[in-house]
Motif scaffolding. Structure first.
Motif, PDB file in Angstrom:
ATOM      1  N   ARG A  47      41.905  38.474  36.482  1.00  4.96           N
ATOM      2  CA  ARG A  47      41.762  38.526  35.017  1.00  4.96           C
ATOM      3  C   ARG A  47      40.879  37.385  34.521  1.00  4.96           C
ATOM      4  NH1 ARG A  47      46.566  37.986  30.448  1.00  4.96           N
ATOM      5  NH2 ARG A  47      45.395  38.926  28.727  1.00  4.96           N
ATOM      6  N   PHE A  48      41.052  36.205  35.102  1.00  7.06           N
ATOM      7  CA  PHE A  48      40.232  35.064  34.704  1.00  7.06           C
ATOM      8  C   PHE A  48      38.773  35.317  35.031  1.00  7.06           C
ATOM      9  CE2 PHE A  48      39.011  30.454  35.760  1.00  7.06           C
ATOM     10  CZ  PHE A  48      38.597  30.203  34.468  1.00  7.06           C
ATOM     11  N   TRP A  49      38.515  35.835  36.224  1.00  5.57           N
ATOM     12  CA  TRP A  49      37.136  36.055  36.635  1.00  5.57           C
ATOM     13  C   TRP A  49      36.465  37.192  35.868  1.00  5.57           C
ATOM     14  CZ3 TRP A  49      37.860  35.758  42.696  1.00  5.57           C
ATOM     15  CH2 TRP A  49      38.111  34.427  43.054  1.00  5.57           C
ATOM     16  N   SER A  50      37.236  38.156  35.406  1.00  5.20           N
ATOM     17  CA  SER A  50      36.631  39.285  34.699  1.00  5.20           C
ATOM     18  C   SER A  50      36.592  39.085  33.180  1.00  5.20           C
ATOM     19  CB  SER A  50      37.385  40.581  35.025  1.00  5.20           C
ATOM     20  OG  SER A  50      38.728  40.504  34.584  1.00  5.20           O
ATOM     21  N   GLU A  51      37.644  38.424  32.632  1.00  5.95           N
ATOM     22  CA  GLU A  51      37.754  38.321  31.178  1.00  5.95           C
ATOM     23  C   GLU A  51      37.696  36.885  30.653  1.00  5.95           C
ATOM     24  OE1 GLU A  51      41.087  40.612  29.650  1.00  5.95           O
ATOM     25  OE2 GLU A  51      41.167  41.744  31.535  1.00  5.95           O
ATOM     26  N   GLY A  52      37.734  35.901  31.548  1.00  4.23           N
ATOM     27  CA  GLY A  52      37.712  34.515  31.107  1.00  4.23           C
ATOM     28  C   GLY A  52      39.022  34.041  30.511  1.00  4.23           C
ATOM     29  N   ILE A  53      40.135  34.720  30.831  1.00  5.52           N
ATOM     30  CA  ILE A  53      41.458  34.336  30.310  1.00  5.52           C
ATOM     31  C   ILE A  53      42.181  33.546  31.400  1.00  5.52           C
ATOM     32  CG2 ILE A  53      43.659  35.162  29.431  1.00  5.52           C
ATOM     33  CD1 ILE A  53      42.186  37.680  28.458  1.00  5.52           C
ATOM     34  N   LEU A  54      42.371  32.247  31.162  1.00  7.10           N
ATOM     35  CA  LEU A  54      42.919  31.340  32.170  1.00  7.10           C
ATOM     36  C   LEU A  54      44.428  31.205  32.049  1.00  7.10           C
ATOM     37  CD1 LEU A  54      42.544  29.131  34.369  1.00  7.10           C
ATOM     38  CD2 LEU A  54      42.231  27.493  32.488  1.00  7.10           C
ATOM     39  N   ASP A  55      45.115  31.360  33.169  1.00  5.03           N
ATOM     40  CA  ASP A  55      46.530  31.024  33.278  1.00  5.03           C
ATOM     41  C   ASP A  55      46.586  29.634  33.904  1.00  5.03           C
ATOM     42  OD1 ASP A  55      49.193  30.656  34.103  1.00  5.03           O
ATOM     43  OD2 ASP A  55      49.489  32.789  34.499  1.00  5.03           O
ATOM     44  N   THR A  56      47.044  28.641  33.180  1.00  7.41           N
ATOM     45  CA  THR A  56      46.982  27.264  33.654  1.00  7.41           C
ATOM     46  C   THR A  56      47.986  26.941  34.758  1.00  7.41           C
ATOM     47  OG1 THR A  56      48.428  26.546  31.849  1.00  7.41           O
ATOM     48  CG2 THR A  56      46.050  26.397  31.475  1.00  7.41           C
ATOM     49  N   GLU A  57      48.909  27.848  35.038  1.00  2.79           N
ATOM     50  CA  GLU A  57      49.866  27.602  36.113  1.00  2.79           C
ATOM     51  C   GLU A  57      49.709  28.562  37.293  1.00  2.79           C
ATOM     52  OE1 GLU A  57      51.758  25.057  36.410  1.00  2.79           O
ATOM     53  OE2 GLU A  57      51.421  24.248  34.402  1.00  2.79           O
ATOM     54  N   ASN A  58      48.877  29.561  37.156  1.00  2.00           N
ATOM     55  CA  ASN A  58      48.731  30.579  38.194  1.00  2.00           C
ATOM     56  C   ASN A  58      47.244  30.912  38.299  1.00  2.00           C
ATOM     57  OD1 ASN A  58      49.940  32.212  40.143  1.00  2.00           O
ATOM     58  ND2 ASN A  58      50.178  33.951  38.766  1.00  2.00           N
ATOM     59  N   ASN A  59      46.539  30.242  39.207  1.00  2.00           N
ATOM     60  CA  ASN A  59      45.074  30.316  39.207  1.00  2.00           C
ATOM     61  C   ASN A  59      44.524  29.970  40.586  1.00  2.00           C
ATOM     62  OD1 ASN A  59      45.133  27.326  39.229  1.00  2.00           O
ATOM     63  ND2 ASN A  59      45.785  27.584  37.086  1.00  2.00           N
TER      64      ASN A  59
END
Length: 533
Positions: free
Chosen positions: A138-150
């Protein structure tokens, strides 16, 4: 068994020929070799017109000692004992040991504790590998960062989203134990003998999952989304660990297997007066080239007959500062590796096949504590964060990575795309990287890149792409420990691995975790249960 070194095979030859070559070297019929194991396999590509494989093999033959006596040759020796031997004794412990972090150091510390019957409890701030994969995608496709799961936090640590390289320079018998456990968990068997072994991100995710299952089957416990937020200390001895600022686990033994990005945990340790010191590390960029170019530069006409090529380059500037490539990923991708809001970091990754169009590597400049501008133990963290914040702003505050062509960076051309298409996701933006780094970084890179181009043809090509910022190559902090592996400030606290400042890769971190588990076993095996603390 007899170990035979320096057996050479040309490209394309069947490894079954090793039997005949070994037999000729020993002056015996090949039929007398009842078993042959490859101990090491490496590629000699120093001469492009004579590229070949070099093997070290172990063979079983009749009358081995007598045969060795007849052949007084440095190429022959008795095969050493490669088996891992657990510490001796019976160990009983009142309070279960706790392992904080489930990267390579924590994973192997927990595995060894479980195999020794000590039923560890593992606390991992991130998620299991499946939930982590979804969060990263999700982070790589949408730029939405989970600060504890990455990319940094979660099952397997930062290494799970890398190339899974297992090369190490340390000489420790525990390395074999680590590799054998990885193979038992599903890693390719060739990692036991390849000179530059790697697993690949796609395979590594399943491997770490299998190791977790083994730990649980042996009586261990693995808790995800469980961050260590505080510690309780009495009379210089650790007494408990707090989870998520809510729950306490009583224990007298904690293996602290932090990753290099656990900055908030470093701060917590500092507040608890655990001795820390700033340490040297390195920062820079990811550089991308066509993999085909690297293959040709390294292998010449033999390039299409070999696996994707890697490289390793070093350079010392006129000012005496080191510049080097690190974590080179053949056929790989530059990936978003941030773990904090408003800060951008990049890393490299390859899958097992290394089939991508681009090669990428970190291109790093040495940074020393005197460069931080502060003597605080966490000054290196501040230095990293400043670069990551500048990279985030340069990318438009959206986790788009700032990129610059090598030609533009060196002042020779426009900042536009050529044949090299950047692989970073979710997106990239053109930027002037000189505005992100302090002058000593950019000046070092500008001096090093052309020099490296003289050693590896095409390295300084103008359309190669630089992506910023590679800031997490190693920990900026060292947690000081004694010869027994314990913190010099707190009995029962064992700092291990990359985050603690004592390792530089998957295998060395895993070995450090194994050693800590051995320390704990030995400590209690020397006491009776009634006297155990």
């Amino acid at each position: 068994m007899i170990r035979i070194s320096e057996i050479k095979l040309p490209l394309g030859r069947d490894e079954k020929e090793l039997y005949q070559k070994a037999a000729r070297m020993l002056s015996i019929p090949a039929a007398q070799i009842t078993e042959l194991r490859i101990f090491k396999k490496s590629l000699d590509a120093r001469k492009k017109d004579n590229i070949h494989f070099v093997y070290v093999v172990d063979v079983s033959v009749p009358n081995e000692k007598k045969l060795l006596a007849q052949h007084k040759n440095k190429q022959f020796s008795l095969t050493p004992d490669l088996a891992y031997h657990f510490p001796e004794g019976i160990c009983k412990i009142k309070k279960r040991p706790v392992v904080v972090g489930f990267g390579p150091a924590g994973m192997f510390a927990a595995l060894l504790l479980a195999q020794m019957g000590l039923s560890p409890i593992v606390l991992e701030r991130g998620g299991d590998v499946d939930s982590r994969k979804q969060a990263v995608a999700r982070f790589w496709s949408e730029g939405i960062l989970d600060t504890e799961n990455n990319v940094q936090f979660g099952e397997g640590g930062a290494g799970t989203f890398s190339d899974g390289k297992l090369t190490t320079r340390i000489k420790d018998k525990r390395c074999r134990k680590v590799l054998e456990e990885l193979v038992a968990a599903g890693a390719p068997k060739d990692i036991l003998y390849e000179s530059k072994p790697h697993i690949g991100t796609d395979l590594l995710r399943d491997v770490v999952k299998e190791i977790r299952k083994k730990i649980i089957a042996l009586g261990g416990e693995v808790r995800f989304f469980s961050k260590a937020t505080d510690i309780r200390i009495e009379h210089g001895q650790i007494q408990a660990v707090e989870i998520n600022a809510k729950q306490w686990i009583e224990t007298n033994d904690v293996i602290l297997a932090l990753g290099h990005s656990a900055r908030d945990t470093f701060a917590m340790l500092h507040e608890n007066q655990i001795a820390l010191e700033p340490k040297p590390f390195a920062v820079g960029v990811r550089v991308e080239h066509p993999q085909e170019m690297i293959n040709t530069a390294q292998y010449g006409m033999a390039a299409d007959r070999l696996a994707p090529a890697d490289y390793r380059l070093t350079y010392t500037t006129q000012a005496g500062r080191g510049v080097y490539t690190f974590c080179m990923c053949p056929g790989g991708f530059v990936v978003a590796a941030a773990s904090e809001e408003g800060r951008l970091a990049v890393n490299g990754m390859s899958e097992h096949a290394r089939a991508g169009a681009n090669a990428n590597s970190a291109l790093l400049v040495q940074v020393f504590p005197e460069d931080f501008g502060d003597v605080h133990p966490l000054a290196g963290v501040v230095f990293q964060r400043d670069l990551e914040e500048k990279a985030f702003r340069a990318g438009g505050r959206t986790y788009a990575a700032p990129i610059q062509s090598v030609g533009s960076f060196l002042g020779k051309g426009e900042n536009t795309l050529g044949a090299v298409v950047p692989t970073y996701q979710p997106k990239t933006v053109f930027a002037n990287l000189h505005h992100i780094f302090p002058p000593f970084i950019t000046e070092s890179l500008m001096e090093a890149i052309p020099a490296m181009g003289k050693r590896l043809k095409g390295f300084d090509r103008e359309d190669a792409i630089l992506t910023a910022v590679e800031s997490r190559s190693s920990s900026p902090v060292r947690i000081l420990r004694s010869l027994t592996g314990e913190s010099i400030s707190l009995a029962g606290l064992y700092p291990v691995g990359e985050g603690a400042g004592y390792a530089g890769g998957i295998v060395s971190a895993a070995v450090d975790g194994v050693a800590a588990a051995e320390h704990i076993f030995t400590k209690y095996a020397q006491k009776s249960y009634d006297n155990a603390d």
